[in-house]
Enzyme design. Structure first.
Site, PDB file in Angstrom:
ATOM      1  N   CYS A   2       0.856  -1.178   0.000  1.00  0.00           N
ATOM      2  CA  CYS A   2       0.000   0.000   0.000  1.00  0.00           C
ATOM      3  C   CYS A   2       0.897   1.235   0.000  1.00  0.00           C
ATOM      4  O   CYS A   2       2.111   1.126   0.103  1.00  0.00           O
ATOM      5  CB  CYS A   2      -0.863   0.015   1.243  1.00  0.00           C
ATOM      6  SG  CYS A   2      -1.747  -1.521   1.504  1.00  0.00           S
ATOM      7  N   ARG A  27       1.843   1.433  -6.156  1.00  0.00           N
ATOM      8  CA  ARG A  27       2.087   0.471  -5.080  1.00  0.00           C
ATOM      9  C   ARG A  27       0.845  -0.341  -4.742  1.00  0.00           C
ATOM     10  O   ARG A  27       0.935  -1.397  -4.115  1.00  0.00           O
ATOM     11  CB  ARG A  27       2.534   1.204  -3.825  1.00  0.00           C
ATOM     12  CG  ARG A  27       3.884   1.836  -3.921  1.00  0.00           C
ATOM     13  CD  ARG A  27       4.200   2.569  -2.641  1.00  0.00           C
ATOM     14  NE  ARG A  27       4.378   1.632  -1.544  1.00  0.00           N
ATOM     15  CZ  ARG A  27       5.558   1.229  -1.101  1.00  0.00           C
ATOM     16  NH1 ARG A  27       6.645   1.674  -1.665  1.00  0.00           N
ATOM     17  NH2 ARG A  27       5.646   0.395  -0.101  1.00  0.00           N
ATOM     18  N   TRP A  74      -3.708  -1.887  -1.286  1.00  0.00           N
ATOM     19  CA  TRP A  74      -3.664  -3.132  -2.049  1.00  0.00           C
ATOM     20  C   TRP A  74      -4.138  -4.201  -1.069  1.00  0.00           C
ATOM     21  O   TRP A  74      -3.442  -4.530  -0.114  1.00  0.00           O
ATOM     22  CB  TRP A  74      -2.241  -3.409  -2.529  1.00  0.00           C
ATOM     23  CG  TRP A  74      -2.123  -4.589  -3.424  1.00  0.00           C
ATOM     24  CD1 TRP A  74      -2.303  -4.616  -4.772  1.00  0.00           C
ATOM     25  CD2 TRP A  74      -1.768  -5.922  -3.047  1.00  0.00           C
ATOM     26  NE1 TRP A  74      -2.093  -5.886  -5.254  1.00  0.00           N
ATOM     27  CE2 TRP A  74      -1.767  -6.708  -4.226  1.00  0.00           C
ATOM     28  CE3 TRP A  74      -1.462  -6.548  -1.843  1.00  0.00           C
ATOM     29  CZ2 TRP A  74      -1.472  -8.074  -4.224  1.00  0.00           C
ATOM     30  CZ3 TRP A  74      -1.167  -7.897  -1.835  1.00  0.00           C
ATOM     31  CH2 TRP A  74      -1.173  -8.645  -3.017  1.00  0.00           C
ATOM     32  N   ASN A 100       0.663   0.162   6.225  1.00  0.00           N
ATOM     33  CA  ASN A 100       1.221  -0.624   5.123  1.00  0.00           C
ATOM     34  C   ASN A 100       1.855  -1.846   5.762  1.00  0.00           C
ATOM     35  O   ASN A 100       2.686  -1.706   6.640  1.00  0.00           O
ATOM     36  CB  ASN A 100       2.279   0.248   4.416  1.00  0.00           C
ATOM     37  CG  ASN A 100       2.901  -0.432   3.230  1.00  0.00           C
ATOM     38  OD1 ASN A 100       2.468  -1.500   2.830  1.00  0.00           O
ATOM     39  ND2 ASN A 100       3.924   0.182   2.668  1.00  0.00           N
ATOM     40  N   GLY A 101       1.456  -3.063   5.349  1.00  0.00           N
ATOM     41  CA  GLY A 101       2.033  -4.269   5.949  1.00  0.00           C
ATOM     42  C   GLY A 101       0.941  -5.210   6.420  1.00  0.00           C
ATOM     43  O   GLY A 101      -0.215  -5.103   6.006  1.00  0.00           O
ATOM     44  N   GLU A 481      10.902 -14.414 -18.833  1.00  0.00           N
ATOM     45  CA  GLU A 481      10.644 -12.991 -18.576  1.00  0.00           C
ATOM     46  C   GLU A 481       9.673 -12.422 -19.630  1.00  0.00           C
ATOM     47  O   GLU A 481       8.771 -11.646 -19.303  1.00  0.00           O
ATOM     48  CB  GLU A 481      11.977 -12.218 -18.552  1.00  0.00           C
ATOM     49  CG  GLU A 481      11.882 -10.696 -18.548  1.00  0.00           C
ATOM     50  CD  GLU A 481      11.160 -10.109 -17.331  1.00  0.00           C
ATOM     51  OE1 GLU A 481      10.811 -10.842 -16.399  1.00  0.00           O
ATOM     52  OE2 GLU A 481      10.929  -8.890 -17.362  1.00  0.00           O
ATOM     53  N   LYS A 485       6.119 -10.734 -18.748  1.00  0.00           N
ATOM     54  CA  LYS A 485       5.733  -9.379 -19.151  1.00  0.00           C
ATOM     55  C   LYS A 485       4.372  -9.413 -19.829  1.00  0.00           C
ATOM     56  O   LYS A 485       3.504  -8.613 -19.536  1.00  0.00           O
ATOM     57  CB  LYS A 485       6.744  -8.765 -20.127  1.00  0.00           C
ATOM     58  CG  LYS A 485       8.042  -8.246 -19.585  1.00  0.00           C
ATOM     59  CD  LYS A 485       7.948  -7.044 -18.681  1.00  0.00           C
ATOM     60  CE  LYS A 485       7.663  -7.428 -17.260  1.00  0.00           C
ATOM     61  NZ  LYS A 485       8.763  -7.665 -16.384  1.00  0.00           N
ATOM     62  N   GLU A 488       1.451 -10.324 -17.289  1.00  0.00           N
ATOM     63  CA  GLU A 488       1.104  -9.401 -16.202  1.00  0.00           C
ATOM     64  C   GLU A 488       0.446  -8.110 -16.681  1.00  0.00           C
ATOM     65  O   GLU A 488      -0.347  -7.535 -15.952  1.00  0.00           O
ATOM     66  CB  GLU A 488       2.293  -9.116 -15.279  1.00  0.00           C
ATOM     67  CG  GLU A 488       3.353  -8.225 -15.827  1.00  0.00           C
ATOM     68  CD  GLU A 488       4.470  -7.952 -14.816  1.00  0.00           C
ATOM     69  OE1 GLU A 488       4.195  -7.765 -13.633  1.00  0.00           O
ATOM     70  OE2 GLU A 488       5.638  -7.908 -15.249  1.00  0.00           O
ATOM     71  N   HIS A 504       9.016 -32.724 -24.551  1.00  0.00           N
ATOM     72  CA  HIS A 504       8.600 -33.411 -23.331  1.00  0.00           C
ATOM     73  C   HIS A 504       7.211 -32.978 -22.876  1.00  0.00           C
ATOM     74  O   HIS A 504       6.849 -33.189 -21.730  1.00  0.00           O
ATOM     75  CB  HIS A 504       9.646 -33.172 -22.231  1.00  0.00           C
ATOM     76  CG  HIS A 504      11.010 -33.633 -22.636  1.00  0.00           C
ATOM     77  ND1 HIS A 504      11.342 -34.967 -22.713  1.00  0.00           N
ATOM     78  CD2 HIS A 504      12.097 -32.952 -23.045  1.00  0.00           C
ATOM     79  CE1 HIS A 504      12.598 -35.074 -23.135  1.00  0.00           C
ATOM     80  NE2 HIS A 504      13.072 -33.861 -23.346  1.00  0.00           N
ATOM     81  N   LYS A 603       3.512  -2.616  -7.189  1.00  0.00           N
ATOM     82  CA  LYS A 603       4.916  -2.485  -7.556  1.00  0.00           C
ATOM     83  C   LYS A 603       5.833  -3.081  -6.506  1.00  0.00           C
ATOM     84  O   LYS A 603       6.820  -3.723  -6.818  1.00  0.00           O
ATOM     85  CB  LYS A 603       5.227  -0.994  -7.743  1.00  0.00           C
ATOM     86  CG  LYS A 603       6.653  -0.715  -8.180  1.00  0.00           C
ATOM     87  CD  LYS A 603       6.894  -1.220  -9.578  1.00  0.00           C
ATOM     88  CE  LYS A 603       8.294  -0.990 -10.057  1.00  0.00           C
ATOM     89  NZ  LYS A 603       8.595  -1.855 -11.223  1.00  0.00           N
TER      90      LYS A 603
END
Ligand code: M6R
Length: 608
Positions: A2, A27, A74, A100-101, A481, A485, A488, A504, A603
């Site tokens: 947050c 965030r 968040w 925050n947390g 990666e 990208k 997300e 396989h 973020k």
């Protein structure tokens, strides 16, 4: 995850807080809220959704107070609804808290308080803080917060405001960042400097288990035991422009286009071309041990983890050191057994990722030395490592990490060359590597100049719901990666695979509706990649090839071709990732996604 921003001063708090919240929105952004103190009352508003929703709610309202706290959330405990948005209040509506947390023991505290008759209004863990502060309040807010802190377990950065104590905010920290900004016209506090950098560059970092009382003219810091602490302010180097869009439609695109400069910044002052040896001042404190080290463990999450995976191959190529790469979230729960003189390298853009911090602490307990490769100066990871190397990449705002990936690869390569030169890497090889690295910024620039071509490829494929990214060796992590990208920010399902694994299982997926991005520069495994591409082609899967300039054979084999300049095998990832980033960006743009703030993400992941 947050965002917290607070102001106490001579100016109206509302516009400063809203501006700060907008800078923190990356965030977390599922709801937000504000509490501004005015004579005898609190102007208190919350809204679900982005900050603009809160803005709409308070637009035109007379909110004139000059002391206030604000939060963007968040969700962790409780859905993203108005009742769960911060600030949270005590029963008497005097104490307002943003957090925050995560409070780990909130359930037992809540039960105890409920038995005493406290009525909870939200489903959050945060609300217990407001009631605990109220329970301990006897006229001194700092003391009440300190007493509340001693009862809560978990991580927090908090700010607390009392309706009847004008012009005073108490902030505290344990595990979540909290920075105080000293302005000319008042003081700030925030979870991230970007929230206040327009107004002040003089900051004080709060350490774990510290709290501070902030008024417009004073900041007094103390420990949990009420011992006063004197701490000088530091100057942040980021400018307001660094956190602006600078004409780009999204931060992600801006940051992709900054990458030539990012590489230069990661190398600036760090190259000794004559000796073929990089100079990395940040590791001097541990150099005697590091140069003897034969075992490194890289720990990281997400994109930072994938850069670590590339790093493993680079170290294998250039040094005699065994490198293990671990997802921090897994590593922290493993039974650890390191050889003596093992170095942990924690890689993190934010420097606040909870899993990476916890994994480092676990490794420390087992006797490993800790190095950091971190972007945010003075972040928790930077401060807990024995030594480290900063990215010097400026703020990365887009939730999708781009320029930091490239910066991490650059720094890992510098470190590998440095260690290699103290082992078996010859002068000629060192000089050759550094020369090739110096060419990278222009080479990335030349890929960026073909962004229109990549946009056209995205236009062709953005409606496909499943994508595959393939690579081998250095390019395998780039495949992962590239897939990360795309998923997300565009919400397209994508998988990154080692091309040798196709037979396989994954080859069963290939059909004309499933594009494959085949990353096939002219490196040591080029021929093997070509065979894999043939196998996909014969099953009529469309192929986007990323290959070296002048590779007409590959160009003719694939449906769409993206050229990258030629470089050394172990430097190709710094080039091949750029088209993957642009493909993801343009697909997301065409699908009208919220590129800088993709759904469900934040973020800085400061919770486990
Ligand atoms: O700040 P960090 O580098 O520690 O963050 C790690 C991941 O959370 C981050 O890379 C995440 O995967 C990004 N959204 C990827 O684009």
């Amino acid at each position: 995850m947050c965002g917290i921003v607070c102001y106490v001063g001579n100016s109206k708090a509302k516009p400063l807080l809203i501006e700060g919240l907008k800078r923190l929105e990356y965030r977390g952004y599922d709801s937000s809220g504000i509490a501004v103190q005015d004579t005898g009352r609190m102007d208190y508003y919350r809204a679900v959704g982005k900050i603009v929703e809160l803005e709409k709610r308070i637009n035109g309202l007379e909110i004139n107070g000059t002391t206030g706290i604000a939060h963007t959330r968040w969700a962790t405990h409780g859905e993203p609804t108005e009742k769960n948005a911060h600030p949270h209040r005590d029963m008497e509506e005097k104490i307002y808290v943003i957090h925050n947390g995560i409070i780990e023991n909130y359930q037992s505290i809540k039960k105890r308080l409920e038995k005493k008759g406290v009525i909870f209004r939200s489903d959050t863990d945060t609300e217990v803080i407001a009631h605990l502060v109220a329970e301990n309040f006897t006229g001194n807010l700092n003391e009440a917060v300190r007493k509340a802190m001693s009862q809560i377990e978990g991580t927090f950065g908090i700010a607390v405001l009392h309706k009847d104590i004008p012009g005073q905010i108490v902030v505290a920290r344990r595990g979540s960042p909290l920075i105080i900004g000293l302005g000319e016209d008042g003081n700030f506090a925030a979870s991230d400097v970007s929230a206040m950098v327009r107004h002040t560059k003089n900051v004080i970092h709060l350490n774990d288990n510290e709290l501070a009382t902030i008024t417009k003219d004073d900041v007094s810091i103390s420990t949990l035991q009420a011992t006063a602490i004197k701490r000088e302010a530091e100057r942040v180097e980021w400018s307001a422009e660094d956190v602006e869009l600078d004409g780009f439609p999204h931060y992600m695109l801006k940051e992709i286009f900054e990458q030539p400069e990012t590489i230069k910044n990661a190398m600036r002052g760090r190259l000794d071309k004559g000796e073929g040896v990089p100079r990395l001042g940040g590791i001097i404190p541990v150099w005697d041990k590091l140069k003897e080290c034969r075992h490194i463990v890289i720990i990281a999450c997400g994109t930072s983890y994938y850069s670590g995976c590339v790093g493993r191959y680079v170290f294998e190529k250039l040094t005699e050191i065994d490198v293990q790469v671990e997802l921090a979230s897994e590593f922290r729960y493993r039974k650890l057994n390191f050889p003596p003189n093992t170095f942990i390298i924690s890689m993190s853009q934010s420097g606040e990722t909870a899993d990476t911090l916890a994994a480092m602490r676990e490794a420390r307990r087992k006797g490993a030395h800790l190095l950091g490769i971190v972007n945010v100066v003075d972040s928790s990871i930077a401060r807990e490592t024995d030594a480290g190397i900063y990215n010097h990449a400026g703020p990365e705002i887009g939730v999708a990490s781009t320029k930091i990936f490239i910066s991490q690869l650059t720094i890992l390569t510098l470190l590998a060359i440095l260690l290699g030169r103290h082992q078996n890497l010859s002068l000629t090889e060192g000089v050759e590597a550094i020369r090739a690295m110096e060419a990278l910024p222009d080479q990335v620039q030349s890929i960026l100049s073909k962004a229109n071509h990549i946009e056209a490829i995205a236009a062709k494929y953005h409606d496909k719901s499943n994508w595959l990214f393939l690579g081998r060796k250095y390019q395998f992590p780039i495949a992962m990666e590239g897939a990360l990208k795309l998923k997300e920010i565009s919400y397209i399902h994508a998988e990154g695979y080692a091309a040798g694994e196709m037979k396989h299982g994954p080859i069963a997926l290939i059909n004309p509706q499933m594009p494959t991005v085949a990353i096939a520069p002219k490196d040591s495994l080029y021929d093997k990649m070509i065979s894999n591409i043939q196998e996909i082609k014969s099953r009529r899967g469309p192929i986007i090839g990323i290959g070296t300039e002048g590779d007409t054979a590959l160009k003719e084999m694939v449906d769409d071709f993206i050229e990258i300049p030629q470089t050394l095998d172990f430097l190709y990832p710094i080039l091949t990732v750029v088209p993957c980033q642009l493909l993801a960006y343009y697909c997301a743009l065409m699908l009208k996604r919220d590129i800088d703030r993709p759904r469900n993400l934040a973020k800085s992941v400061t919770v486990e």
